[in-house]
Motif scaffolding. Structure first.
Motif, PDB file in Angstrom:
ATOM      1  N   SER A 136      40.242 -53.793  12.870  1.00 33.94           N
ATOM      2  CA  SER A 136      38.895 -53.221  12.788  1.00 33.94           C
ATOM      3  C   SER A 136      38.751 -52.148  13.864  1.00 33.94           C
ATOM      4  O   SER A 136      39.268 -52.277  14.968  1.00 33.94           O
ATOM      5  N   TRP A 137      38.038 -51.076  13.507  1.00 33.70           N
ATOM      6  CA  TRP A 137      37.873 -49.921  14.382  1.00 33.70           C
ATOM      7  C   TRP A 137      36.397 -49.695  14.624  1.00 33.70           C
ATOM      8  O   TRP A 137      35.620 -49.549  13.685  1.00 33.70           O
ATOM      9  N   VAL A 163      45.025 -56.979   9.547  1.00 35.35           N
ATOM     10  CA  VAL A 163      43.753 -56.271   9.458  1.00 35.35           C
ATOM     11  C   VAL A 163      43.333 -55.835  10.853  1.00 35.35           C
ATOM     12  O   VAL A 163      43.287 -56.649  11.780  1.00 35.35           O
ATOM     13  N   THR A 213      35.073 -49.627  10.632  1.00 31.46           N
ATOM     14  CA  THR A 213      35.969 -49.536   9.489  1.00 31.46           C
ATOM     15  C   THR A 213      37.138 -50.478   9.712  1.00 31.46           C
ATOM     16  O   THR A 213      37.419 -50.896  10.843  1.00 31.46           O
ATOM     17  N   ARG A 214      37.826 -50.802   8.633  1.00 34.22           N
ATOM     18  CA  ARG A 214      38.984 -51.690   8.719  1.00 34.22           C
ATOM     19  C   ARG A 214      40.154 -51.063   7.993  1.00 34.22           C
ATOM     20  O   ARG A 214      40.001 -50.494   6.912  1.00 34.22           O
ATOM     21  N   THR A 215      41.312 -51.189   8.603  1.00 37.60           N
ATOM     22  CA  THR A 215      42.549 -50.805   7.931  1.00 37.60           C
ATOM     23  C   THR A 215      43.405 -52.053   7.787  1.00 37.60           C
ATOM     24  O   THR A 215      43.334 -52.984   8.603  1.00 37.60           O
ATOM     25  N   VAL A 216      44.206 -52.058   6.754  1.00 42.72           N
ATOM     26  CA  VAL A 216      45.093 -53.197   6.536  1.00 42.72           C
ATOM     27  C   VAL A 216      46.512 -52.674   6.384  1.00 42.72           C
ATOM     28  O   VAL A 216      46.747 -51.622   5.804  1.00 42.72           O
ATOM     29  N   CYS A 226      39.094 -53.945   2.921  1.00 36.25           N
ATOM     30  CA  CYS A 226      39.382 -52.912   3.913  1.00 36.25           C
ATOM     31  C   CYS A 226      39.198 -51.515   3.328  1.00 36.25           C
ATOM     32  O   CYS A 226      39.110 -51.335   2.111  1.00 36.25           O
ATOM     33  N   GLU A 232      42.093 -58.255  13.737  1.00 36.51           N
ATOM     34  CA  GLU A 232      41.235 -59.348  13.272  1.00 36.51           C
ATOM     35  C   GLU A 232      42.027 -60.462  12.608  1.00 36.51           C
ATOM     36  O   GLU A 232      41.716 -61.646  12.781  1.00 36.51           O
ATOM     37  N   ARG A 277      45.474 -46.102   9.623  1.00 38.86           N
ATOM     38  CA  ARG A 277      44.420 -45.445  10.403  1.00 38.86           C
ATOM     39  C   ARG A 277      44.745 -43.964  10.612  1.00 38.86           C
ATOM     40  O   ARG A 277      43.873 -43.093  10.492  1.00 38.86           O
TER      41      ARG A 277
END
Length: 256
Positions: free
Chosen positions: A22-23, A20, A2-5, A49, A31, A209
């Motif tokens: 990535s998890w 960004v 998953t990605r958080t921004v 995201c 990233e 997150r």
């Protein structure tokens, strides 16, 4: 994965930053980290995201909105002026909660220059089809200072020219030391150490997150939730969540 921004939003593009993260499994990686983003760049980044954290007020105090509407219609002010009335016009319900956690008022969206950033944010939220501003969906409001305070870091003195001299690099070092699971490429670490906008964007991505795994405070039911839906609600992360952001409990990740 998953990605958080995280978006450190400003009134101008040149001081708006995005990050960004990535998890995957028990690790996370920064990233992308960029300073200087117009609306199109922001929308492109958030569109890729899962959960988005934005450092900007999502709305205005409801009493203030009614006050302005009444003034526009020529309706006289009928509430006697007092410190309580002043604060009702200046601060949202979420600002009251933040004051308790942070020990000071956040900037007032109705009477400080942060209002200009909020105006820009309103357009971005509309473009992202955000109607409920309480953080119930994939987009949450973030205030980096209260997150840093919750996690035991310094929350003041790291911004501007003076902060870049020592405080900001030290803060970045402390964060990297605490978050051994977070891979920050050296070029991005240097950017964080020289730009508080970049650093705040990273913090916003981490709070996003925390929101995704259900580790941020929520408005209570009833009147407070209704205020949050209209005014916005700052996602305050749990004090102990930083060390387990990459290790969420099973089923706890709402973004995945």
């Amino acid at each position: 994965m998953t990605r958080t921004v995280g978006i450190d939003l400003a009134s101008q593009a040149n001081t708006t930053a995005g990050c960004v993260v990535s998890w995957s499994g028990t690790t996370a990686t920064v990233e992308h980290l960029w300073v200087g983003m117009d609306d199109a760049a922001v929308l492109t980044m958030v569109g890729e995201c899962d959960t988005v954290g934005i450092d900007a007020p999502f709305g205005w105090p409801r009493p203030f909105a009614r006050f302005v509407a009444d003034q526009a219609m020529g309706q006289p002010e009928t509430v006697p002026w007092s410190p309580a009335r002043r604060d009702d016009l200046r601060f949202r319900r979420t600002d009251v909660v933040v004051r308790v956690a942070l020990g000071r008022w956040p900037l007032s969206v109705s009477s400080d220059l942060i209002a200009i950033t909020a105006m820009r944010c309103a357009g971005l939220l509309a473009a992202m089809n955000v109607e409920d501003r309480s953080g119930a969906g994939r987009v949450v409001e973030v205030y980096p200072a209260v997150a840093l305070r919750q996690w035991g870091f310094r929350s003041t003195g790291y911004k501007g020219i003076a902060g870049r001299a020592t405080a900001l690099p030290e803060l970045v070092g402390c964060l990297r030391s605490r978050c051994g699971w977070l891979d920050i490429p050296e070029s991005f670490a240097r950017l964080c150490a020289t730009s508080d906008h970049a650093f705040d964007a990273l913090v916003c991505a981490l709070v996003a997150r925390a929101a995704a795994v259900g580790a941020t405070g929520q408005p209570e039911d009833g009147e407070e939730r209704e205020h949050a839906r209209v005014e916005g609600w700052i996602a305050i992360p749990a004090a102990d969540v930083l060390g387990r952001l990459a290790r969420p409990s099973p089923g706890g990740d709402r973004a995945g």
